[in-house]
Design a protein around this motif. Structure first.
Motif, mmCIF file in Angstrom:
data_model
loop_
_atom_site.group_PDB
_atom_site.id
_atom_site.type_symbol
_atom_site.label_atom_id
_atom_site.label_comp_id
_atom_site.label_asym_id
_atom_site.label_seq_id
_atom_site.Cartn_x
_atom_site.Cartn_y
_atom_site.Cartn_z
ATOM 1 N N ARG A 69 2.365 -1.896 -2.954
ATOM 2 C CA ARG A 69 3.145 -3.180 -2.101
ATOM 3 C C ARG A 69 4.464 -3.071 -2.367
ATOM 4 O O ARG A 69 5.024 -2.673 -3.414
ATOM 5 C CB ARG A 69 2.301 -4.310 -2.733
ATOM 6 N N LEU A 111 -0.690 -1.517 0.679
ATOM 7 C CA LEU A 111 -1.229 -3.013 0.224
ATOM 8 C C LEU A 111 -0.463 -4.139 0.576
ATOM 9 O O LEU A 111 0.866 -4.044 0.640
ATOM 10 C CB LEU A 111 -1.249 -2.826 -1.621
ATOM 11 N N ASP A 112 -0.991 -5.246 0.942
ATOM 12 C CA ASP A 112 -0.383 -6.501 1.253
ATOM 13 C C ASP A 112 0.089 -7.333 0.000
ATOM 14 O O ASP A 112 -0.165 -6.659 -1.187
ATOM 15 C CB ASP A 112 -1.287 -7.425 2.214
ATOM 16 N N ASP A 170 -1.591 -9.545 -1.463
ATOM 17 C CA ASP A 170 -2.411 -9.710 -2.216
ATOM 18 C C ASP A 170 -3.356 -8.461 -2.926
ATOM 19 O O ASP A 170 -4.479 -8.567 -3.422
ATOM 20 C CB ASP A 170 -3.791 -10.869 -1.555
ATOM 21 N N ASP A 171 -2.705 -7.458 -2.575
ATOM 22 C CA ASP A 171 -3.062 -6.222 -3.177
ATOM 23 C C ASP A 171 -4.151 -5.700 -2.457
ATOM 24 O O ASP A 171 -5.226 -4.949 -3.045
ATOM 25 C CB ASP A 171 -3.205 -6.217 -4.726
ATOM 26 N N ARG A 172 -4.528 -5.892 -1.163
ATOM 27 C CA ARG A 172 -5.549 -5.506 -0.489
ATOM 28 C C ARG A 172 -4.760 -4.484 0.419
ATOM 29 O O ARG A 172 -3.954 -4.461 1.275
ATOM 30 C CB ARG A 172 -6.291 -6.738 0.321
ATOM 31 N N ASP A 219 -4.125 -2.546 3.868
ATOM 32 C CA ASP A 219 -3.909 -3.204 5.253
ATOM 33 C C ASP A 219 -4.516 -2.065 6.117
ATOM 34 O O ASP A 219 -3.797 -1.224 6.612
ATOM 35 C CB ASP A 219 -2.554 -3.443 5.605
ATOM 36 N N TYR A 278 -7.628 2.583 -3.249
ATOM 37 C CA TYR A 278 -6.834 2.069 -2.047
ATOM 38 C C TYR A 278 -6.737 3.039 -0.803
ATOM 39 O O TYR A 278 -6.353 2.631 0.414
ATOM 40 C CB TYR A 278 -5.908 1.376 -2.255
ATOM 41 N N GLY A 335 -4.407 -5.170 -10.367
ATOM 42 C CA GLY A 335 -4.111 -6.016 -9.152
ATOM 43 C C GLY A 335 -2.766 -6.696 -9.458
ATOM 44 O O GLY A 335 -2.426 -7.726 -8.683
#
Length: 349
Positions: free
Chosen positions: A125, A156-157, A159-161, A163, A191, A346
């Motif tokens: 991120r 990663l966005d 929130d560590d997800r 995209d 990821y 995270g």
């Protein structure tokens, strides 16, 4: 114009490095009083008949001592390692040292990336890059690499997800030509690989440069060979280059060759494997502690360091590039976990 840095045979390299590193020993002895006191206590001389005779410092010393070879007002950047116990190395760079490490990193990576900036996918991120004067090892790694790319996508966005929509858009735009992928190994697997496999994404034009440890992947029975095999089979990604490096020798990376399985030393650096009992240089094929040597550290005495990593030299002047080819086998038992991707939960490194 960038020139290749994997050119010297081992005898040629040892002669050049012995002269340059001997000069660096004398330089740091004059400029860094704590380093001078250490060498005096060891009875170490400035000259050495061979690379293995040069005095080394344990890399852990940078966690407990301020070792700097330039005046404080000349320090423009302080890098920190990512240890997990609260102890971190602090590496001080002046303008000249920072410029040199950036230039030599560029020359090393150009060997596999080519001379032009490529569209770049960063498996992290954007927030990992924080205070521009003091970087974590993970932040410094990401920031150092983004200079080699363009049209960056931070996967990663906040929130560590991952995209996924942004990844699809990036691949629609750039996936038909070579593009650069950078990330720490465990994060690339979690990821990028797992997402690309689940969504049937084509990464075949990518060039992956990754690092950061294998502990969590080992828990999943994924070693380097399996990592390469699965990425190739499931996503089409075959140009994969692991690298070994550390903040204590910033700018020096030991790069995996195109054939996979071995790391190589650039012309300005080398490794020595030492027997952890006798401290003598271990023969080819015998595991031991990795000592790293580099001519880049001029603002601090990080030119000859004994790490806490275990490794083995597989061969000399018998691989894709000349010089030693080696592997990192893991951490010395009971050594502090260094952090980077292996401590990624995270949150920030």
């Amino acid at each position: 114009m960038l020139t290749d840095v994997f050119t010297l045979t081992q005898p040629e390299k040892e002669k050049r490095l012995r002269d340059e590193l001997t000069a660096l020993v004398a330089h740091h002895r004059r400029a860094c009083p704590p380093y001078a006191r250490i060498l005096d206590a060891l009875g170490a001389r400035d000259d050495a008949a061979a690379l293995a005779d040069l005095p080394w410092l344990p890399v852990r010393l940078f966690k407990t001592r301020a070792l700097v070879s330039v005046p404080e007002d000349q320090v423009i950047r302080v890098l920190t390692s990512s240890g997990t116990t609260g102890e971190v190395s602090r590496i001080h760079l002046d303008r000249e040292a920072a410029a040199t490490q950036s230039r030599m990193l560029a020359r090393t990576l150009a060997t596999v990336l080519g001379p032009r900036r490529l569209p770049m996918l960063v498996v992290d991120r954007a927030g990992v890059v924080g205070d521009r004067r003091s970087y974590s090892a993970r932040g410094a790694g990401a920031l150092g690499m983004v200079n080699f790319g363009r049209d960056h996508l931070w996967l990663l966005d906040a929130d560590d997800r991952p995209d996924i929509d942004a990844l699809r858009t990036f691949l629609d735009r750039h996936g038909g030509e070579p593009f650069l992928i950078f990330g720490f190994t465990f994060m690339v697997w979690t990821y990028l690989y797992e997402v690309a496999r689940a969504h049937g994404l084509d990464l075949s034009q990518g060039i992956l440069v990754h690092s950061g440890g294998w502990k969590k992947l080992a828990d999943r029975a994924v070693d380097n060979a399996e990592f390469r095999r699965r990425l190739g089979a499931d996503t089409g990604l075959t140009r994969i280059h692991n690298f070994y490096g550390m903040v204590e020798q910033i700018g020096t990376v030991f790069l995996e060759g195109p054939e996979g399985g071995s790391l190589y030393c650039p012309d300005f650096a080398d490794v020595i494997i030492r027997d952890p009992v006798t401290w003598r240089e271990a023969p080819v094929g015998t595991p031991g502690l990795i000592e790293v040597l580099s001519t880049l550290p001029t603002s601090y005495p990080g030119h000859v360091l004994l790490t806490e990593d275990l490794g083995v030299v597989h061969g000399v002047d018998d691989g894709h590039w000349p010089g030693k080819r080696f592997s990192v086998l893991g951490r010395l038992p009971r050594a502090e976990a260094r952090g980077c991707s292996d401590t990624y939960q995270g949150g920030t490194a």
